[in-house]
Write a protein that holds these residues in place. Sequence first.
Motif, PDB file in Angstrom:
ATOM      1  N   PRO A 149       7.188   0.202  -0.199  1.00 50.32           N
ATOM      2  CA  PRO A 149       8.539   0.497  -0.498  1.00 50.32           C
ATOM      3  C   PRO A 149       9.139  -0.511  -1.580  1.00 50.32           C
ATOM      4  O   PRO A 149       8.681  -1.656  -1.833  1.00 50.32           O
ATOM      5  CB  PRO A 149       9.052   0.243   1.101  1.00 50.32           C
ATOM      6  CG  PRO A 149       8.139  -0.639   1.585  1.00 50.32           C
ATOM      7  CD  PRO A 149       6.741  -0.403   1.030  1.00 50.32           C
ATOM      8  N   VAL A 150      10.422   0.155  -2.051  1.00 51.00           N
ATOM      9  CA  VAL A 150      11.291  -0.644  -2.904  1.00 51.00           C
ATOM     10  C   VAL A 150      11.322  -2.080  -2.770  1.00 51.00           C
ATOM     11  O   VAL A 150      11.370  -2.937  -3.337  1.00 51.00           O
ATOM     12  CB  VAL A 150      12.120   0.040  -3.399  1.00 51.00           C
ATOM     13  CG1 VAL A 150      13.354  -0.655  -4.577  1.00 51.00           C
ATOM     14  CG2 VAL A 150      11.856   1.444  -4.053  1.00 51.00           C
ATOM     15  N   THR A 176      11.249  -7.819  -3.515  1.00 49.98           N
ATOM     16  CA  THR A 176      11.048  -8.995  -2.952  1.00 49.98           C
ATOM     17  C   THR A 176       9.865  -9.844  -3.777  1.00 49.98           C
ATOM     18  O   THR A 176       9.896 -11.010  -4.096  1.00 49.98           O
ATOM     19  CB  THR A 176      10.692  -9.032  -1.398  1.00 49.98           C
ATOM     20  OG1 THR A 176      12.008  -8.245  -0.791  1.00 49.98           O
ATOM     21  CG2 THR A 176      10.467 -10.349  -0.778  1.00 49.98           C
ATOM     22  N   ALA A 177       8.854  -9.193  -3.852  1.00 54.46           N
ATOM     23  CA  ALA A 177       7.580  -9.751  -4.604  1.00 54.46           C
ATOM     24  C   ALA A 177       8.067 -10.363  -5.987  1.00 54.46           C
ATOM     25  O   ALA A 177       7.593 -11.395  -6.405  1.00 54.46           O
ATOM     26  CB  ALA A 177       6.475  -8.697  -4.710  1.00 54.46           C
ATOM     27  N   VAL A 180       1.389  -4.680  -8.027  1.00 60.86           N
ATOM     28  CA  VAL A 180       2.585  -5.009  -8.034  1.00 60.86           C
ATOM     29  C   VAL A 180       3.310  -4.277  -9.152  1.00 60.86           C
ATOM     30  O   VAL A 180       4.350  -3.564  -9.121  1.00 60.86           O
ATOM     31  CB  VAL A 180       2.958  -6.280  -7.662  1.00 60.86           C
ATOM     32  CG1 VAL A 180       4.521  -6.584  -7.580  1.00 60.86           C
ATOM     33  CG2 VAL A 180       2.505  -6.849  -5.954  1.00 60.86           C
ATOM     34  N   PHE A 181       2.831  -4.997 -10.307  1.00 62.78           N
ATOM     35  CA  PHE A 181       3.435  -4.575 -11.663  1.00 62.78           C
ATOM     36  C   PHE A 181       3.550  -3.096 -11.763  1.00 62.78           C
ATOM     37  O   PHE A 181       4.595  -2.626 -12.455  1.00 62.78           O
ATOM     38  CB  PHE A 181       2.960  -5.482 -12.801  1.00 62.78           C
ATOM     39  CG  PHE A 181       3.305  -6.839 -12.850  1.00 62.78           C
ATOM     40  CD1 PHE A 181       4.146  -7.440 -11.886  1.00 62.78           C
ATOM     41  CD2 PHE A 181       2.674  -7.586 -13.726  1.00 62.78           C
ATOM     42  CE1 PHE A 181       4.524  -8.822 -12.123  1.00 62.78           C
ATOM     43  CE2 PHE A 181       3.250  -9.128 -13.865  1.00 62.78           C
ATOM     44  CZ  PHE A 181       4.128  -9.287 -13.169  1.00 62.78           C
ATOM     45  N   ALA A 182       2.439  -2.620 -11.503  1.00 65.88           N
ATOM     46  CA  ALA A 182       2.415  -1.069 -11.793  1.00 65.88           C
ATOM     47  C   ALA A 182       3.354  -0.237 -11.138  1.00 65.88           C
ATOM     48  O   ALA A 182       4.090   0.718 -11.408  1.00 65.88           O
ATOM     49  CB  ALA A 182       0.876  -0.697 -11.596  1.00 65.88           C
ATOM     50  N   GLN A 183       3.306  -0.800  -9.737  1.00 64.18           N
ATOM     51  CA  GLN A 183       4.378   0.159  -8.866  1.00 64.18           C
ATOM     52  C   GLN A 183       5.993  -0.293  -9.125  1.00 64.18           C
ATOM     53  O   GLN A 183       6.799   0.731  -9.064  1.00 64.18           O
ATOM     54  CB  GLN A 183       4.259  -0.247  -7.432  1.00 64.18           C
ATOM     55  CG  GLN A 183       3.071   0.173  -6.948  1.00 64.18           C
ATOM     56  CD  GLN A 183       2.596  -0.289  -5.382  1.00 64.18           C
ATOM     57  OE1 GLN A 183       3.376   0.388  -4.653  1.00 64.18           O
ATOM     58  NE2 GLN A 183       1.954  -0.989  -4.947  1.00 64.18           N
ATOM     59  N   LEU A 184       6.140  -1.436  -9.725  1.00 68.88           N
ATOM     60  CA  LEU A 184       7.713  -1.888 -10.192  1.00 68.88           C
ATOM     61  C   LEU A 184       7.575  -0.815 -11.553  1.00 68.88           C
ATOM     62  O   LEU A 184       8.968  -0.356 -11.489  1.00 68.88           O
ATOM     63  CB  LEU A 184       7.625  -3.239 -10.603  1.00 68.88           C
ATOM     64  CG  LEU A 184       7.745  -3.963  -9.157  1.00 68.88           C
ATOM     65  CD1 LEU A 184       7.595  -5.639  -9.882  1.00 68.88           C
ATOM     66  CD2 LEU A 184       9.130  -4.022  -8.622  1.00 68.88           C
ATOM     67  N   ALA A 205      10.449   3.612 -14.006  1.00 69.76           N
ATOM     68  CA  ALA A 205      10.240   4.803 -14.737  1.00 69.76           C
ATOM     69  C   ALA A 205      11.237   5.926 -14.411  1.00 69.76           C
ATOM     70  O   ALA A 205      11.148   7.034 -14.929  1.00 69.76           O
ATOM     71  CB  ALA A 205       8.951   5.216 -14.704  1.00 69.76           C
ATOM     72  N   LEU A 206      11.602   6.240 -13.057  1.00 72.28           N
ATOM     73  CA  LEU A 206      12.572   6.920 -12.702  1.00 72.28           C
ATOM     74  C   LEU A 206      13.624   7.193 -13.317  1.00 72.28           C
ATOM     75  O   LEU A 206      14.273   8.214 -13.438  1.00 72.28           O
ATOM     76  CB  LEU A 206      12.809   6.854 -10.973  1.00 72.28           C
ATOM     77  CG  LEU A 206      11.441   6.983 -10.085  1.00 72.28           C
ATOM     78  CD1 LEU A 206      11.773   6.586  -8.652  1.00 72.28           C
ATOM     79  CD2 LEU A 206      11.185   8.528  -9.981  1.00 72.28           C
TER      80      LEU A 206
END
Length: 262
Positions: free
Chosen positions: A39-40, A45-46, A107-111, A116-117
């Motif tokens: 989740p965002v 937080t990370a 983590v970086f890819a998900q961020l 990108a939205l």
Amino acid sequence: MDRTFDILGLKWPRGTPQISHPYYPLGVTIPEYVPNEAPVPVLLTALGGMLGFAMLGASAVALKVNPNLTKSNLALLCWFVMNGCLHCFFEGYFVFNHATIASSQNVFAQLWKEYALSDSRYLTSDFFMLSIESITAFVWGPLCFANAISIVRDSPARHALRIIVCMAHLYGVALYYSTTLCETYFTGRSHSRPEFLYFWVYLVGFNLPWAIIPAILLYDSVRTISRATKALDKMSYTLDTQDTQHRRRNGKRAVVEPKKTK
């Protein structure tokens, strides 16, 4: 019989494959896209934890090297350390992994997939994004760390370095906003989802600090250099005047003083 179905308020012919991702413009190709697992709040937080650790560590080292650092200098140090980390590591990750971000789950890819939205160009290996992010990662990132070091050392070059990086940030934000808005205005294609969160918070809000803070720092550095130059010019004028007067006095003495005879 109606041979269309509705997706996001648009009519699509039956038999057309449904969009498998949430990015704009509709129909943009993002191969091997996999939705985020975290989740965002967890992702933010990370990222905040990593940046906070870097800034706290840098502050501790800086105070050990230079115990006379003021609070304002520590704040500047943290700003440039944070920028250096974001540019070199987060944006550097994009430069090296832009082709696989959509299918990755670190983590970086998900961020990046979340951001990108608001700008799907980060998932399509857009040439402009690759160019500007490469310059940011390999040039402006190291210069941010150089700024941090110059603050700790109280280097005479700190304001010159600061001006370079601030101009780079302002120019980068101007390019980013202008390319996004111009493409939307002239072609009608938007790379951002229309929701308030993605356009105003992500696209506009997340980038705005790199327009406001560099502008303030740029003004302060230009004012400081101007004052120093003015003081130096005044000192130089005073020294030149004193030197001229000294030469005149010596010249008069040479004329008036009689020659000594044996």
